[in-house]
Every structure is written in structure tokens, then in C-alpha cells.
Design a protein around this motif. Structure first.
Motif, PDB file in Angstrom:
ATOM      1  N   ARG A  20      -2.837   6.552  -4.055  1.00  0.00           N
ATOM      2  CA  ARG A  20      -3.905   5.708  -3.515  1.00  0.00           C
ATOM      3  C   ARG A  20      -3.339   4.937  -2.345  1.00  0.00           C
ATOM      4  O   ARG A  20      -2.230   4.418  -2.457  1.00  0.00           O
ATOM      5  N   PRO A  21      -3.931   4.833  -1.229  1.00  0.00           N
ATOM      6  CA  PRO A  21      -5.291   5.237  -0.888  1.00  0.00           C
ATOM      7  C   PRO A  21      -5.388   6.736  -0.626  1.00  0.00           C
ATOM      8  O   PRO A  21      -4.397   7.390  -0.302  1.00  0.00           O
TER       9      PRO A  21
ATOM     10  N   PHE B 260      -4.165   6.049   6.750  1.00  0.00           N
ATOM     11  CA  PHE B 260      -2.956   5.223   6.718  1.00  0.00           C
ATOM     12  C   PHE B 260      -1.840   5.770   7.602  1.00  0.00           C
ATOM     13  O   PHE B 260      -0.838   5.119   7.801  1.00  0.00           O
TER      14      PHE B 260
ATOM     15  N   ARG C 143       2.060   1.746  -3.473  1.00  0.00           N
ATOM     16  CA  ARG C 143       0.944   2.249  -4.290  1.00  0.00           C
ATOM     17  C   ARG C 143       0.666   3.716  -3.975  1.00  0.00           C
ATOM     18  O   ARG C 143       0.350   4.510  -4.863  1.00  0.00           O
ATOM     19  N   TRP C 144       0.781   4.093  -2.705  1.00  0.00           N
ATOM     20  CA  TRP C 144       0.497   5.477  -2.298  1.00  0.00           C
ATOM     21  C   TRP C 144       1.493   6.448  -2.909  1.00  0.00           C
ATOM     22  O   TRP C 144       1.125   7.475  -3.453  1.00  0.00           O
TER      23      TRP C 144
ATOM     24  N   ARG D  76       0.834  -1.208   0.000  1.00  0.00           N
ATOM     25  CA  ARG D  76       0.000   0.000   0.000  1.00  0.00           C
ATOM     26  C   ARG D  76       0.865   1.253   0.000  1.00  0.00           C
ATOM     27  O   ARG D  76       0.542   2.241  -0.660  1.00  0.00           O
TER      28      ARG D  76
END
Length: 121
Positions: free
Chosen positions: A81-82, A87, A75-76, A72
Motif C-alpha cells: 500500500r499504496p 508514488f 508501508r509500501w 509510506r
């Protein structure tokens, strides 16, 4: 766009075909090589540095150890994202993730402000 040659799909490169050029573009423009990911106060991680080796890098560990949080974080920093700020690690007022790839560093930070930096600028 389809190749004008009826043999498109055969292992042959067609000089005048945009489809063949697109399919073979990785030869001229190889994908980015990930070097390292530095995580600070992102989900369960207070501080973590992941070094990627050439070839394959595997994240291994017991359930609920933070492997998915590493993905994650990647991806961030790469895709924003998210969304939101859920987070940010509990008890921390900001988080930061830095990705080093092809000798360049992209840093994403979330706290009172939301920032992206390329090579520190």
C-alpha cells in the motif's frame, strides 16, 4: 477464547489457556527488529537510507520535507500500500524500496514490472 480461570487478567500466566499463550507469544516470538530502509525514487526522495537504532527512531524535519513519504515507503514495502504508481518520483521511470529486518532484506520495485524480492531472489 476466554481463560477458564476466573482470575484471567491478573498478572499471572495460565499454562493451559490459549488466550494467555497468545498474549504472551511475544516472549517466544519477539517482533521483527527493523534495521534499515533504503528508498530510491519514491515520492520526493531520489535516494535515502534510514538506519533504525535499537529503541526508538524519530523522524524530525520541517513541513513538507518527506517524513510521511518515509512512512509510506515502509508501508509500501511491507503491505503493498499504496496501490498504483503515483508514488514513483517525478522524472523517474521506476522506484525501489528495501527493508532490512532481522538480517533479511525485502525489496519492492515498481517500474515496467512490479517485483518483490527476499534476500535478492
Amino acid at each position: 477464547m476466554k481463560c477458564p480461570d476466573p482470575w484471567h487478567g491478573a498478572p499471572k500466566f495460565y499454562e493451559d489457556c490459549p488466550t494467555c499463550h497468545a498474549a504472551a507469544s511475544w516472549i517466544e516470538d519477539p517482533p521483527a527488529v527493523l534495521e534499515a530502509l533504503k528508498i530510491e525514487n519514491f515520492q520526493p526522495w531520489e535516494r535515502l537510507v534510514v538506519s533504525f537504532s535499537s529503541g526508538a527512531t524519530t523522524l524530525v524535519g520541517p513541513s513538507d520535507a518527506g517524513k510521511s513519504a518515509v512512512l509510506r515507503a515502509l508501508r509500501w514495502v511491507a503491505f503493498n500500500r499504496p496501490l498504483g504508481e503515483d508514488f514513483v518520483r517525478r522524472g523517474a521511470d521506476r522506484c525501489r524500496v528495501a527493508l532490512r529486518a532481522d538480517g533479511r532484506t525485502v525489496t519492492r520495485a515498481r517500474g515496467k514490472s512490479n517485483t518483490y524480492k527476499l534476500d535478492g531472489e
